[in-house]
Design a protein around this motif. Structure first.
Motif, PDB file in Angstrom:
ATOM      1  N   GLY A  63       0.787  -1.225   0.000  1.00 34.15           N
ATOM      2  CA  GLY A  63       0.000   0.000   0.000  1.00 34.15           C
ATOM      3  C   GLY A  63       0.821   1.278   0.000  1.00 34.15           C
ATOM      4  N   ALA A  64       2.141   1.175  -0.024  1.00 33.90           N
ATOM      5  CA  ALA A  64       2.985   2.369   0.071  1.00 33.90           C
ATOM      6  C   ALA A  64       2.769   3.322  -1.107  1.00 33.90           C
ATOM      7  CB  ALA A  64       4.453   1.962   0.157  1.00 33.90           C
ATOM      8  N   CYS A  65       2.571   2.778  -2.288  1.00 31.52           N
ATOM      9  CA  CYS A  65       2.379   3.656  -3.458  1.00 31.52           C
ATOM     10  C   CYS A  65       1.071   4.424  -3.331  1.00 31.52           C
ATOM     11  CB  CYS A  65       2.430   2.852  -4.749  1.00 31.52           C
ATOM     12  SG  CYS A  65       1.260   1.486  -4.838  1.00 31.52           S
ATOM     13  N   ARG A  66       0.070   3.777  -2.794  1.00 27.76           N
ATOM     14  CA  ARG A  66      -1.230   4.433  -2.621  1.00 27.76           C
ATOM     15  C   ARG A  66      -1.126   5.593  -1.638  1.00 27.76           C
ATOM     16  NH1 ARG A  66      -6.380   1.476   0.216  1.00 27.76           N
ATOM     17  NH2 ARG A  66      -7.949   3.052  -0.233  1.00 27.76           N
ATOM     18  N   ILE A  67      -0.405   5.365  -0.562  1.00 32.18           N
ATOM     19  CA  ILE A  67      -0.283   6.393   0.476  1.00 32.18           C
ATOM     20  C   ILE A  67       0.621   7.536   0.024  1.00 32.18           C
ATOM     21  CG2 ILE A  67       0.633   6.822   2.811  1.00 32.18           C
ATOM     22  CD1 ILE A  67      -0.210   3.900   3.450  1.00 32.18           C
ATOM     23  N   SER A  68       1.670   7.213  -0.688  1.00 29.02           N
ATOM     24  CA  SER A  68       2.678   8.227  -0.998  1.00 29.02           C
ATOM     25  C   SER A  68       2.360   9.062  -2.232  1.00 29.02           C
ATOM     26  CB  SER A  68       4.043   7.559  -1.188  1.00 29.02           C
ATOM     27  OG  SER A  68       3.996   6.662  -2.280  1.00 29.02           O
TER      28      SER A  68
END
Ligand code: SF4
Ligand code: SF4
Length: 90
Positions: A63-68
């Motif tokens: 989920g890091a890409c979604r958050i960042s």
């Protein structure tokens, strides 16, 4: 051990419908930071001839890409039941 060798240690069942979609026209025209290039642990985001390329196969669903990503370029959902990453612990 490089990222390809590491990903070979994880099982994936690729869904026919990608669980992440990236609107790369936003990436290529409005995003200067491109944090996804550094934040994705599976290195699914790359630059080819200055164009962003995203490959969903091998995604670890962190989920890091979604958050960042703050431009709305990333549309993210979990894979359907039975599909996606399967971590082997131990
Ligand atoms: S941070 Fe978002 S908009 Fe920028 S390159 Fe990555 S996915 Fe595209
Ligand atoms: S969810 Fe995590 S592993 Fe998957 S593409 Fe985004 S940052 Fe990479």
């Amino acid at each position: 051990m490089d990222i390809t060798e590491k990903l070979l240690r994880v099982n994936f069942s690729t869904d026919e419908t990608p669980h992440i979609k990236v609107n790369t026209s936003i990436c290529d025209t409005t995003c200067s930071m491109k944090v996804c290039l550094n934040i994705c642990p599976a290195e699914r985001f790359t630059l080819e001839s200055e164009k962003l390329r995203f490959v969903v196969d091998g995604c670890l669903e962190c989920g890091a890409c979604r958050i960042s990503c703050d431009t709305g370029a990333v549309t993210w959902s979990y894979p359907r039941g039975g599909a996606g990453v399967r971590f082997r612990l131990g």
